[in-house]
Enzyme design. Structure first.
Site, PDB file in Angstrom:
ATOM      1  N   SER A 140      16.250  53.666  39.988  1.00 43.07           N
ATOM      2  CA  SER A 140      17.450  53.427  40.836  1.00 43.07           C
ATOM      3  C   SER A 140      18.769  53.110  41.534  1.00 43.07           C
ATOM      4  CB  SER A 140      16.572  53.481  42.368  1.00 43.07           C
ATOM      5  OG  SER A 140      15.315  53.831  42.940  1.00 43.07           O
ATOM      6  N   LYS A 177      20.801  55.562  42.399  1.00 38.05           N
ATOM      7  CA  LYS A 177      21.565  55.852  43.559  1.00 38.05           C
ATOM      8  C   LYS A 177      23.354  54.983  43.945  1.00 38.05           C
ATOM      9  CE  LYS A 177      16.667  55.166  46.125  1.00 38.05           C
ATOM     10  NZ  LYS A 177      16.483  55.194  45.450  1.00 38.05           N
ATOM     11  N   SER A 221      16.143  51.367  48.985  1.00 44.64           N
ATOM     12  CA  SER A 221      16.276  51.722  48.095  1.00 44.64           C
ATOM     13  C   SER A 221      15.065  52.946  48.418  1.00 44.64           C
ATOM     14  CB  SER A 221      15.436  51.229  46.608  1.00 44.64           C
ATOM     15  OG  SER A 221      16.133  51.783  45.249  1.00 44.64           O
TER      16      SER A 221
END
Length: 297
Positions: A77, A80, A132
């Site tokens: 993640s 992101k 997240s």
């Protein structure tokens, strides 16, 4: 010294490939570090479980520590960071996003949005960064580019524009895909760019918040996945990530006792929070507090 390194490198490789130029830049960057920061040579290198790591001085970008920092690896993640970098650069926080069924049904970590729900782009950014949310990240990608595939194209073009030559994206969430990767150094340089955004600075250091949809009838409780926000360290964010292929990943902005800001990235860690603490403490003692045995907070 720099001229000597350049002449050696050029004699070994004259292909001019983008990746080669990136490696040269990183070597020069690291070389310049010794001119800006003085390391206590009695400090042995820290032992961490992470396969790859890097620590930068946030302001200058000088490399204070690195371990396999240019190796291409899954990043979970931490992806992101790029997703939100693009959205915050191109969209307005007050825009209203209509959540698609694809976004609402996205698997993995979620903020819990519903198909057809109308919610501000601001609250989706919070959902993407704080806990997240994969669902929030897909909704942001679709809103920005019209489709996930078009957004991924934009992610890769942006990576190239930012000279992140060891990076390739296949999705905006960080779920495991064979050809989705970056490096600790690329993530660190991306994080420096992302952290220039004032709204993101506040978002990534938020431990818990409740956000609402456009009507106020649907509420989403967001809880940060970054355990270091509750530690003895003055951690100001940034982003966590975990998948089976990537292992534990973490990028962190920390304020040291002397107010210096450092950026750490660990990839493929067995304990991302412990590794980051070790690096933060080591950097403080090796460069900024040579007579102290531990961080004084």
């Amino acid at each position: 010294m720099i001229e000597l390194i350049l002449s050696i490198i050029i004699s070994l490789n004259t292909s001019g490939e983008a990746n080669f130029l990136n490696q040269t830049e990183n070597i020069l960057h690291f070389t310049n570090t010794s001119e800006k920061f003085t390391k206590d040579e009695t400090m042995i290198s820290p032992i961490i479980s992470a396969k790859s790591a890097v620590v930068l001085d946030l302001e200058s970008g000088a490399v204070l520590f690195e371990q396999n920092s240019n190796e291409k690896m899954p990043i979970a993640s931490l992806t992101k960071l790029m997703t939100n970098y693009i959205v915050l650069k191109e969209n307005d926080l007050n825009e209203i996003v209509t959540v698609s069924s694809k976004a609402a049904n996205e698997q993995g970590s979620r903020m819990g949005i519903y198909s057809g729900e109308k919610i501000s782009l601001k609250n989706l950014v919070l959902g993407s960064l704080i806990n997240s949310g994969n669902d929030a990240s897909i909704a942001l990608a679709e809103h920005n580019a019209g489709s996930v595939s078009k957004f991924v194209e934009k992610m890769n073009l942006t990576a190239n524009d930012l000279s992140l030559y060891n990076t390739k994206f296949q999705n905006p969430t960080g779920i495991d895909q064979t050809d989705h990767y970056s490096s600790a150094m690329d993530i660190a340089n991306l994080a420096r760019k992302v952290y220039e955004n004032d709204f993101l600075k506040e978002a990534v250091k938020t431990k818990e918040i409740i956000v609402e949809n456009e009507t106020g009838k649907i509420r989403h409780r967001l809880i940060s996945t970054n355990d270091l926000l509750d530690s003895y360290l003055t951690v100001l964010g940034l982003k966590t990530g975990t998948t089976p292929m990537a292992g534990e990943c973490l990028s962190t902005i920390t304020e040291l006792p002397n107010k210096k800001l450092i950026l750490t990235v660990v990839l493929a860690s067995k304990n991302r929070f412990k590794d980051s603490k070790i690096l933060i403490d080591w950097i403080n003692r090796a460069y900024f507090a040579k007579n102290s045995q531990e961080l004084q907070y």
